[in-house]
Write a protein that holds these residues in place. Structure first.
Motif, PDB file in Angstrom:
ATOM      1  N   GLY A  97       0.791  -1.215   0.000  1.00 12.74           N
ATOM      2  CA  GLY A  97       0.000   0.000   0.000  1.00 12.74           C
ATOM      3  C   GLY A  97       0.822   1.263   0.000  1.00 12.74           C
ATOM      4  O   GLY A  97       0.301   2.344  -0.313  1.00 12.74           O
ATOM      5  N   LEU A  98       2.105   1.179   0.332  1.00 13.90           N
ATOM      6  CA  LEU A  98       2.960   2.373   0.366  1.00 13.90           C
ATOM      7  C   LEU A  98       3.073   3.014  -1.011  1.00 13.90           C
ATOM      8  O   LEU A  98       2.960   4.240  -1.152  1.00 13.90           O
ATOM      9  CB  LEU A  98       4.343   2.016   0.911  1.00 13.90           C
ATOM     10  N   SER A 173      -5.433  10.062   5.401  1.00 14.05           N
ATOM     11  CA  SER A 173      -6.552   9.205   5.796  1.00 14.05           C
ATOM     12  C   SER A 173      -7.585   9.090   4.682  1.00 14.05           C
ATOM     13  O   SER A 173      -8.169   8.017   4.470  1.00 14.05           O
ATOM     14  CB  SER A 173      -7.210   9.748   7.060  1.00 14.05           C
ATOM     15  N   LEU A 174      -7.832  10.203   3.955  1.00 15.16           N
ATOM     16  CA  LEU A 174      -8.789  10.155   2.851  1.00 15.16           C
ATOM     17  C   LEU A 174      -8.284   9.240   1.740  1.00 15.16           C
ATOM     18  O   LEU A 174      -9.057   8.423   1.190  1.00 15.16           O
ATOM     19  CB  LEU A 174      -9.030  11.564   2.302  1.00 15.16           C
ATOM     20  N   ALA A 175      -6.998   9.352   1.377  1.00 13.83           N
ATOM     21  CA  ALA A 175      -6.436   8.491   0.337  1.00 13.83           C
ATOM     22  C   ALA A 175      -6.482   7.034   0.764  1.00 13.83           C
ATOM     23  O   ALA A 175      -6.758   6.134  -0.041  1.00 13.83           O
ATOM     24  CB  ALA A 175      -5.001   8.915   0.028  1.00 13.83           C
ATOM     25  N   THR A 176      -6.230   6.779   2.058  1.00 14.82           N
ATOM     26  CA  THR A 176      -6.303   5.412   2.567  1.00 14.82           C
ATOM     27  C   THR A 176      -7.718   4.858   2.431  1.00 14.82           C
ATOM     28  O   THR A 176      -7.919   3.707   2.020  1.00 14.82           O
ATOM     29  CB  THR A 176      -5.861   5.368   4.037  1.00 14.82           C
ATOM     30  N   SER A 221      -0.877   0.846   8.321  1.00 19.99           N
ATOM     31  CA  SER A 221       0.392   1.103   9.014  1.00 19.99           C
ATOM     32  C   SER A 221       1.299   2.094   8.293  1.00 19.99           C
ATOM     33  O   SER A 221       2.367   2.438   8.800  1.00 19.99           O
ATOM     34  CB  SER A 221       1.144  -0.220   9.211  1.00 19.99           C
ATOM     35  N   VAL A 222       0.897   2.586   7.108  1.00 16.98           N
ATOM     36  CA  VAL A 222       1.734   3.520   6.364  1.00 16.98           C
ATOM     37  C   VAL A 222       1.707   4.893   7.032  1.00 16.98           C
ATOM     38  O   VAL A 222       0.638   5.419   7.370  1.00 16.98           O
ATOM     39  CB  VAL A 222       1.254   3.644   4.900  1.00 16.98           C
ATOM     40  N   THR A 223       2.882   5.496   7.203  1.00 11.00           N
ATOM     41  CA  THR A 223       2.992   6.825   7.801  1.00 11.00           C
ATOM     42  C   THR A 223       3.421   7.839   6.749  1.00 11.00           C
ATOM     43  O   THR A 223       3.919   7.480   5.677  1.00 11.00           O
ATOM     44  CB  THR A 223       4.018   6.830   8.941  1.00 11.00           C
ATOM     45  N   ARG A 224       3.247   9.132   7.067  1.00  7.43           N
ATOM     46  CA  ARG A 224       3.646  10.195   6.139  1.00  7.43           C
ATOM     47  C   ARG A 224       5.153  10.183   5.939  1.00  7.43           C
ATOM     48  O   ARG A 224       5.638  10.446   4.838  1.00  7.43           O
ATOM     49  CB  ARG A 224       3.198  11.550   6.653  1.00  7.43           C
ATOM     50  N   ASP A 225       5.920   9.884   6.982  1.00  6.79           N
ATOM     51  CA  ASP A 225       7.378   9.816   6.836  1.00  6.79           C
ATOM     52  C   ASP A 225       7.769   8.757   5.811  1.00  6.79           C
ATOM     53  O   ASP A 225       8.684   8.977   5.000  1.00  6.79           O
ATOM     54  CB  ASP A 225       8.043   9.505   8.182  1.00  6.79           C
ATOM     55  N   GLN A 226       7.088   7.615   5.835  1.00  6.86           N
ATOM     56  CA  GLN A 226       7.379   6.572   4.853  1.00  6.86           C
ATOM     57  C   GLN A 226       7.028   7.038   3.436  1.00  6.86           C
ATOM     58  O   GLN A 226       7.751   6.742   2.483  1.00  6.86           O
ATOM     59  CB  GLN A 226       6.592   5.304   5.201  1.00  6.86           C
ATOM     60  N   VAL A 227       5.912   7.749   3.307  1.00  2.29           N
ATOM     61  CA  VAL A 227       5.521   8.277   2.005  1.00  2.29           C
ATOM     62  C   VAL A 227       6.575   9.252   1.493  1.00  2.29           C
ATOM     63  O   VAL A 227       6.973   9.200   0.317  1.00  2.29           O
ATOM     64  CB  VAL A 227       4.141   8.967   2.100  1.00  2.29           C
TER      65      VAL A 227
END
Length: 486
Positions: A97-98, A173-176, A221-227
């Motif tokens: 999902g990342l 959150s909206l994209a998720t 579990s995806v975070t903005r830092d990972q994005v």
């Protein structure tokens, strides 16, 4: 009623076109000049060489490592730019999902503009933005007018969106939620479920076995830092392919390519997707679903797109598809559509045969397809099948480069798979093939028994193969002479 109105309206439009063109009907055919002899050519005759546009490919590489392909096509005052990155879902197998989330956030905002302002700006400039993601790549396209006053601001915003997106936290959150909805949609599609089950057999524990949208656990579990980290690495200049087609000079194309490349994060290409290896052979999976149809999928490893034998196997697949259509649809009425195709995944190509049929005929269809393929490997295609396929490929080649969008797709195939810089390369390679070459490629790379198979549908008693119907009218759709438009 609507169909009748459409027919009448169409007839009046044709008549109006004739009258406006000055070609009035006359009451007496004898007063007409002797008509010239028709110049139609029989399909059975050797095809005359068709006049083709000269569409030479220009290839460059930016100082940052971006590959750039360009074809000048000045027929209309517009151009297409297509930028793709090796940033598909299979590159984030460790974090499902990342890749999809990063892709989804790129147009959510740039400095001074949110997603609505971005779309409004493109609309005002007469530009069109396109986006798409696959297991291998994430792609972005822009169609714009060539006029400098429209082109320059559209390209500036496009480059900013790719190179310096805000990737806003509030949009995560909206994209998720949207991606979770897409996963729900996939689960509601029996055809998609059959495809995913087949991917699980062919690519166990590999990124290709996952949905492009990821998994529910992975997305949560995806975070903005990972994005942000994934954008810096996967959307780097060295990991990009830029394609330009349309009403641009070569100098303009080079400047646009450099502009986009320089706007991207600086960095090298990411590591290639690892090969999934050879799956276990002869696996059969039967997911039970309540359905009026059974969804059949057969697959085995093929050859990569840049293999010397790719053209031979593509021709063979087209011929075998024609045989399947004739046997299963025309003669036995078992399915509406069936096809054999070679996938173009970068790390592992597969030969896939897919169809839908009545649940009680699933086993008979599977056995018959396997038998037909076994016979195809033994005997190969006929000379007529090969000649007809080569004629079709040669005749349809100009139609596959009739628009900028079609040319972009062909250049993407060339750029991604490192093929020669020639739009007609694959067609020319196919024309050089003979029966021995096609049969040799078939038996070298494919196997009569090496199938992984999925049959998705209800559990039911199986019936034998229907007897073939021999009839001149044995087609599912055929026009008659009983109705005329007036």
């Amino acid at each position: 009623m609507n169909k009748v109105k459409s027919v009448i309206k169409g007839a009046w439009m044709v008549l109006a076109g004739v009258l406006l063109g000055g070609q009035l009907f006359t009451p007496c055919a004898a007063t007409q000049a002797t008509p010239q002899k028709a110049t139609l050519q029989s399909l059975s005759e050797p095809q005359r060489p068709s006049a083709r546009r000269a569409l030479p490919i220009k290839g460059y590489k930016s100082h940052s490592g971006t590959k750039i392909l360009f074809i000048r096509n000045p027929g209309l005052p517009m151009f297409d730019v297509h930028v793709s990155f090796a940033a598909g879902s299979a590159h984030t197998h460790h974090q499902p999902g990342l890749a999809a989330l990063t892709f989804s956030l790129l147009n959510e905002g740039v400095d001074g503009k949110d997603i609505n302002a971005i779309q409004e700006t493109f609309d005002q400039l007469g530009a069109r933005l396109g986006m798409g993601i696959t297991a291998d790549r994430a792609s972005f396209s822009l169609r714009s007018l060539s006029d400098e006053a429209r082109r320059a601001p559209a390209l500036e915003l496009f480059a900013q969106m790719l190179g310096k997106p805000l990737l806003p936290e509030q949009s995560l959150s909206l994209a998720t939620s949207q991606l979770l909805h897409f996963l729900d949609t996939e689960q509601a599609s029996h055809a998609t479920q059959a495809d995913q089950a087949l991917h699980g057999l062919m690519f166990p524990k590999h990124g290709y076995s996952q949905s492009v949208y990821g998994t529910r656990v992975g997305l949560a579990s995806v975070t903005r830092d990972q994005v942000q980290d994934f954008h810096r690495s996967a959307y780097a200049a060295g990991n990009a392919l830029i394609i330009l087609v349309g009403d641009l000079t070569e100098d303009e194309a080079q400047r646009i390519g450099a502009q986009i490349s320089n706007a991207l994060p600086q960095g090298p290409a990411v590591a290639a997707i690892p090969s999934p290896g050879s799956p276990d052979a002869q696996q059969l999976l039967r997911p039970v679903k309540s359905s009026s149809q059974a969804y059949l999928r057969l697959a085995q490893p093929g050859v990569l797109r840049n293999s010397p034998d790719s053209a031979a196997l593509q021709i063979a697949n087209r011929i075998f598809t024609a045989r399947l259509m004739e046997e299963l649809r025309e003669r036995r009425g078992m399915t509406y559509d069936v096809q054999a195709r070679l996938s173009t995944l970068q790390a592992q190509s597969t030969l896939v045969i897919e169809l839908q049929t009545r649940p009680e005929l699933a086993d008979a269809a599977l056995a018959h397809i396997k038998g037909m393929f076994r016979d195809f490997l033994i005997h190969g295609p006929t000379q007529k099948e090969l000649d007809d396929t080569k004629t079709w490929l040669a005749g349809s080649a100009p139609l596959r480069s009739a628009s900028n969008a079609q040319i972009v797709r062909r250049l993407l195939d060339i750029g991604v798979h490192d093929l020669p810089l020639d739009l007609d390369f694959s067609t020319q390679r196919a024309q050089e093939l003979n029966l021995d070459a096609v049969k040799k490629a078939l038996n070298q790379h494919l196997d009569a028994e090496r199938w992984n198979t999925v049959i998705l549908g209800p559990t039911t008693n199986q019936q034998p193969l229907p007897n073939p119907v021999q009839s001149e009218a044995n087609t599912m759709c055929r026009a008659t002479t009983e109705f005329v438009a007036s």
